[in-house]
Design a protein around this motif. Structure first.
Motif, PDB file in Angstrom:
ATOM      1  N   THR A  98       0.839  -1.190   0.000  1.00  0.00           N
ATOM      2  CA  THR A  98       0.000   0.000   0.000  1.00  0.00           C
ATOM      3  C   THR A  98       0.880   1.249   0.000  1.00  0.00           C
ATOM      4  OG1 THR A  98      -1.692  -1.142   1.304  1.00  0.00           O
ATOM      5  CG2 THR A  98      -1.838   1.259   1.193  1.00  0.00           C
ATOM      6  N   ILE A  99       0.499   2.201  -0.840  1.00  0.00           N
ATOM      7  CA  ILE A  99       1.191   3.493  -0.854  1.00  0.00           C
ATOM      8  C   ILE A  99       0.353   4.499  -0.082  1.00  0.00           C
ATOM      9  CG2 ILE A  99       1.875   5.441  -2.286  1.00  0.00           C
ATOM     10  CD1 ILE A  99       2.646   3.627  -4.448  1.00  0.00           C
ATOM     11  N   ASP A 100       1.023   5.290   0.722  1.00  0.00           N
ATOM     12  CA  ASP A 100       0.365   6.456   1.278  1.00  0.00           C
ATOM     13  C   ASP A 100       1.327   7.634   1.280  1.00  0.00           C
ATOM     14  OD1 ASP A 100       0.554   4.793   4.437  1.00  0.00           O
ATOM     15  OD2 ASP A 100       1.945   6.304   3.686  1.00  0.00           O
ATOM     16  N   ARG A 101       0.832   8.804   1.646  1.00  0.00           N
ATOM     17  CA  ARG A 101       1.631  10.012   1.488  1.00  0.00           C
ATOM     18  C   ARG A 101       1.445  10.935   2.678  1.00  0.00           C
ATOM     19  NH1 ARG A 101      -2.147  12.979  -3.113  1.00  0.00           N
ATOM     20  NH2 ARG A 101      -4.122  12.398  -2.151  1.00  0.00           N
ATOM     21  N   ASP A 102       2.471  11.715   2.922  1.00  0.00           N
ATOM     22  CA  ASP A 102       2.434  12.739   3.955  1.00  0.00           C
ATOM     23  C   ASP A 102       2.792  14.050   3.274  1.00  0.00           C
ATOM     24  OD1 ASP A 102       3.030  14.552   6.015  1.00  0.00           O
ATOM     25  OD2 ASP A 102       3.663  12.943   7.361  1.00  0.00           O
ATOM     26  N   PHE A 103       1.777  14.870   2.998  1.00  0.00           N
ATOM     27  CA  PHE A 103       2.018  16.112   2.288  1.00  0.00           C
ATOM     28  C   PHE A 103       2.950  17.036   3.060  1.00  0.00           C
ATOM     29  CE2 PHE A 103      -0.315  15.752  -1.453  1.00  0.00           C
ATOM     30  CZ  PHE A 103      -1.563  15.211  -1.207  1.00  0.00           C
ATOM     31  N   ALA A 104       2.792  17.083   4.355  1.00  0.00           N
ATOM     32  CA  ALA A 104       3.593  18.004   5.160  1.00  0.00           C
ATOM     33  C   ALA A 104       5.076  17.686   5.064  1.00  0.00           C
ATOM     34  CB  ALA A 104       3.133  17.965   6.609  1.00  0.00           C
ATOM     35  N   LYS A 105       5.375  16.406   4.885  1.00  0.00           N
ATOM     36  CA  LYS A 105       6.777  15.988   4.829  1.00  0.00           C
ATOM     37  C   LYS A 105       7.241  15.722   3.396  1.00  0.00           C
ATOM     38  CE  LYS A 105       6.706  13.787   9.399  1.00  0.00           C
ATOM     39  NZ  LYS A 105       6.925  12.518  10.154  1.00  0.00           N
ATOM     40  N   ASN A 106       6.353  15.924   2.417  1.00  0.00           N
ATOM     41  CA  ASN A 106       6.689  15.615   1.012  1.00  0.00           C
ATOM     42  C   ASN A 106       7.262  14.211   0.891  1.00  0.00           C
ATOM     43  OD1 ASN A 106       5.898  18.087  -0.090  1.00  0.00           O
ATOM     44  ND2 ASN A 106       7.856  19.022   0.415  1.00  0.00           N
ATOM     45  N   THR A 107       6.630  13.299   1.558  1.00  0.00           N
ATOM     46  CA  THR A 107       7.136  11.931   1.618  1.00  0.00           C
ATOM     47  C   THR A 107       6.057  10.933   1.218  1.00  0.00           C
ATOM     48  OG1 THR A 107       8.703  12.513   3.369  1.00  0.00           O
ATOM     49  CG2 THR A 107       8.172  10.192   3.122  1.00  0.00           C
ATOM     50  N   MET A 108       6.446   9.958   0.431  1.00  0.00           N
ATOM     51  CA  MET A 108       5.574   8.849   0.060  1.00  0.00           C
ATOM     52  C   MET A 108       6.086   7.601   0.779  1.00  0.00           C
ATOM     53  SD  MET A 108       3.578  10.359  -2.077  1.00  0.00           S
ATOM     54  CE  MET A 108       3.706  12.008  -2.823  1.00  0.00           C
ATOM     55  N   TYR A 109       5.159   6.733   1.144  1.00  0.00           N
ATOM     56  CA  TYR A 109       5.511   5.513   1.854  1.00  0.00           C
ATOM     57  C   TYR A 109       5.002   4.302   1.093  1.00  0.00           C
ATOM     58  CZ  TYR A 109       6.165   8.842   5.656  1.00  0.00           C
ATOM     59  OH  TYR A 109       6.566   9.895   6.424  1.00  0.00           O
ATOM     60  N   LEU A 110       5.778   3.244   1.141  1.00  0.00           N
ATOM     61  CA  LEU A 110       5.339   1.955   0.600  1.00  0.00           C
ATOM     62  C   LEU A 110       5.283   0.970   1.752  1.00  0.00           C
ATOM     63  CD1 LEU A 110       4.583   0.306  -1.930  1.00  0.00           C
ATOM     64  CD2 LEU A 110       6.993  -0.380  -2.058  1.00  0.00           C
ATOM     65  N   GLN A 111       4.080   0.651   2.183  1.00  0.00           N
ATOM     66  CA  GLN A 111       3.874  -0.327   3.239  1.00  0.00           C
ATOM     67  C   GLN A 111       3.786  -1.703   2.611  1.00  0.00           C
ATOM     68  OE1 GLN A 111       3.725   0.104   6.660  1.00  0.00           O
ATOM     69  NE2 GLN A 111       3.659  -2.142   6.744  1.00  0.00           N
ATOM     70  N   MET A 112       4.665  -2.592   3.006  1.00  0.00           N
ATOM     71  CA  MET A 112       4.733  -3.924   2.417  1.00  0.00           C
ATOM     72  C   MET A 112       4.388  -4.951   3.487  1.00  0.00           C
ATOM     73  SD  MET A 112       8.163  -3.487   0.080  1.00  0.00           S
ATOM     74  CE  MET A 112       9.251  -3.398   1.498  1.00  0.00           C
TER      75      MET A 112
END
Length: 124
Positions: A66-80
């Motif tokens: 699953t991908i999610d994002r944190d706009f405040a940190k300009n960061t994308m995450y890939l939860q595996m």
């Protein structure tokens, strides 16, 4: 050219979970996650359009990653989750900054900025 900064990765047993992050300070149209094993071309596994949040997943990871994002940190995450030995690879995040479809087809040549890569090993 601004690069992406990845973190996360590591070694887990089958069935385990890992979370990768990809930080960028520049605006981008979409972020894609690729993985590569020795002697093979990078395989696109997941991606997200940063403005809309629309996500795309390869069949091999659908339902587990699953991908999610944190706009405040300009960061994308890939939860595996539910990791399998065949998920073992070096994982890269990459950014596409121009228009057009990011994920149809999902090819590394369409992405111009890349992270340094992080190793994911799934083994008992």
């Amino acid at each position: 050219q601004e690069h992406l900064v990845e973190s996360g990765g590591g070694s887990v047993q089958p069935g385990g979970s890992l979370r990768l992050s990809c930080a960028t300070s520049a605006y981008t149209i979409c972020i894609g996650w690729f993985r590569q094993t020795p002697g093979k071309e990078p395989e696109g596994v997941a991606g997200i359009y940063t403005a809309t949040g629309y996500t795309h997943y390869a069949d091999s990871v659908k339902g587990r990653f699953t991908i999610d994002r944190d706009f405040a940190k300009n960061t994308m995450y890939l939860q595996m989750n539910s990791l399998k030995p065949e998920d073992t690879a070096t994982y890269y995040c990459a950014a596409r900054d121009s228009g057009g479809s990011c994920f149809t087809p999902f090819l590394p040549v369409k992405f111009t900025r890349w992270g340094q890569g992080t190793q994911v090993t799934v083994s008992s």
